[in-house]
Write a protein that holds these residues in place. Structure first.
Motif, short mmCIF file in Angstrom:
data_model
loop_
_atom_site.label_atom_id
_atom_site.label_comp_id
_atom_site.label_asym_id
_atom_site.label_seq_id
_atom_site.Cartn_x
_atom_site.Cartn_y
_atom_site.Cartn_z
N PRO A 21 -16.44 -17.59 -6.93
CA PRO A 21 -17.00 -17.38 -8.28
C PRO A 21 -18.49 -17.06 -8.24
O PRO A 21 -19.28 -17.77 -7.62
N GLY A 22 -18.87 -15.97 -8.91
CA GLY A 22 -20.28 -15.59 -9.01
C GLY A 22 -20.87 -15.01 -7.74
O GLY A 22 -22.09 -14.81 -7.67
N GLN A 23 -20.02 -14.73 -6.76
CA GLN A 23 -20.51 -14.23 -5.47
C GLN A 23 -20.05 -12.81 -5.21
O GLN A 23 -19.22 -12.25 -5.94
N GLY A 24 -20.60 -12.24 -4.15
CA GLY A 24 -20.15 -10.93 -3.71
C GLY A 24 -18.87 -11.07 -2.89
O GLY A 24 -18.25 -12.12 -2.84
N LEU A 25 -18.47 -9.98 -2.27
CA LEU A 25 -17.23 -9.96 -1.49
C LEU A 25 -17.53 -10.19 -0.01
O LEU A 25 -18.46 -9.60 0.55
N GLN A 26 -16.70 -11.03 0.58
CA GLN A 26 -16.83 -11.33 2.00
C GLN A 26 -15.58 -10.86 2.72
O GLN A 26 -14.46 -11.13 2.28
N LEU A 27 -15.75 -10.17 3.84
CA LEU A 27 -14.60 -9.69 4.60
C LEU A 27 -13.91 -10.85 5.30
O LEU A 27 -14.54 -11.64 6.00
N LEU A 28 -12.58 -10.94 5.10
CA LEU A 28 -11.78 -11.94 5.81
C LEU A 28 -11.23 -11.37 7.11
O LEU A 28 -11.25 -12.02 8.15
N TYR A 36 0.84 -1.19 0.00
CA TYR A 36 0.00 0.00 0.00
C TYR A 36 0.87 1.24 0.00
O TYR A 36 2.04 1.20 0.39
N SER A 37 0.31 2.33 -0.44
CA SER A 37 0.99 3.62 -0.34
C SER A 37 0.04 4.58 0.35
O SER A 37 -0.86 5.15 -0.28
N TYR A 38 0.20 4.72 1.64
CA TYR A 38 -0.61 5.63 2.45
C TYR A 38 0.34 6.39 3.36
O TYR A 38 1.29 5.83 3.88
N GLY A 39 0.04 7.64 3.58
CA GLY A 39 0.93 8.44 4.41
C GLY A 39 0.77 8.14 5.89
O GLY A 39 1.72 7.87 6.59
N ALA A 40 -0.47 8.17 6.36
CA ALA A 40 -0.73 7.99 7.79
C ALA A 40 -0.99 6.51 8.06
O ALA A 40 -0.81 5.66 7.20
N THR A 41 -1.40 6.20 9.28
CA THR A 41 -1.74 4.81 9.59
C THR A 41 -2.91 4.37 8.73
O THR A 41 -3.98 4.97 8.77
N PRO A 42 -2.71 3.36 7.94
CA PRO A 42 -3.78 2.95 7.02
C PRO A 42 -4.80 2.04 7.69
O PRO A 42 -4.49 1.35 8.66
N TYR A 43 -6.00 2.08 7.16
CA TYR A 43 -7.01 1.07 7.48
C TYR A 43 -7.02 0.10 6.32
O TYR A 43 -7.29 0.49 5.18
N LEU A 44 -6.71 -1.17 6.58
CA LEU A 44 -6.52 -2.15 5.52
C LEU A 44 -7.44 -3.35 5.69
O LEU A 44 -7.76 -3.74 6.82
N PHE A 45 -7.84 -3.93 4.58
CA PHE A 45 -8.80 -5.03 4.57
C PHE A 45 -8.35 -6.11 3.58
O PHE A 45 -7.69 -5.81 2.59
N TRP A 46 -8.78 -7.32 3.85
CA TRP A 46 -8.75 -8.39 2.88
C TRP A 46 -10.17 -8.94 2.71
O TRP A 46 -10.84 -9.26 3.69
N TYR A 47 -10.58 -9.01 1.43
CA TYR A 47 -11.87 -9.59 1.08
C TYR A 47 -11.63 -10.81 0.20
O TYR A 47 -10.64 -10.88 -0.54
#
Lengths: 115, 112
Positions: B40-47, B25-36
């Motif tokens: 196949p054929g589905q929406g995104l689920q938060l990991l 990532y390229s963020y200046g301050a403390t980033p908020y980061l996610f993995w989803y």
């Protein structure tokens, strides 16, 4: 809770036709978003809303319009469909307070093909 | 502008092997980061997600991720992959206005 729902699941449009993609959430979230997903490109933000009556452009807004008359609903309008709008569209919502933002929850998506 | 990079478009691992998916990532301050994850054929689920605190974050389905500020990385790991983990994985960062910026995604294939 149904979470975030989207209709329709699939749609084929002819060039120049218009349509509205529906999105609703029942989590009382203030923020709502529309993304499009193209292969190898990840998701790009089209429009978002911070509350009823307030919307703003994202990264790829051209060719789309939105409105937010209620907290629950956030429809996306395509006025003159073009082949470049063939994509999978995802709606999402989140509750963003004053301190730490919450997770975005995604709908199942609408697969749109423009021929 | 902030950006999130996933260097690997496709990764293939054998069932039972360990997995690491890269995210920079390229963020200046403390980033908020996610993995989803997207099946196949589905929406995104938060990991999992990282907001602050412990740099090793535990998620669902046996996944974990480590935030390394010195390397600007937030790599996703799993010690033993199952065939049902085959999916596309997205790393994302939150930018001003509560908007997510996504990486291009990594498609995971699992060999039996």
């Amino acid at each position: 809770n149904a979470g975030v729902t989207q209709t329709p699941k699939f749609r084929i449009l002819k060039i120049g036709q218009s349509m509205t993609l529906q999105c609703a959430q029942d989590m009382n979230h203030n923020y709502m978003y529309w993304y499009r997903q193209d292969p190898g490109m990840g998701l790009k933000l089209i429009y978002y809303s911070v509350g009823a009556g307030i919307t703003d452009k994202g990264e790829v807004p051209n060719g789309y319009n939105v409105s937010r008359s209620t907290t629950e609903d956030f429809p996306l309008r395509l006025e003159l469909a073009a082949p470049s709008q063939t994509s999978v569209y995802f709606c999402a919502s989140s509750y963003a307070g004053t301190v730490v933002p919450d997770t975005q929850y995604f709908g199942p998506g609408t697969r749109l093909t423009v021929l | 502008a902030q950006s999130v990079t996933q260097p690997d478009i496709h990764i293939t691992v054998s069932e039972g092997a360990s997995l690491e998916l890269r995210c920079n990532y390229s963020y200046g301050a403390t980033p908020y980061l996610f993995w989803y994850v997207q099946s196949p054929g589905q929406g995104l689920q938060l990991l999992l997600k990282y907001f602050s605190g412990d740099t090793l974050v535990q998620g669902i389905k046996g996944f974990e991720a480590e935030f390394k500020r010195s390397q600007s990385s937030f790599n996703l790991r799993k010690p033993s992959v199952h065939w049902s983990d085959a999916a596309e994985y997205f790393c994302a960062g939150l930018e001003y206005g509560n908007k997510l910026v996504f990486g291009a995604g990594t498609i995971l294939r699992v060999k039996s």
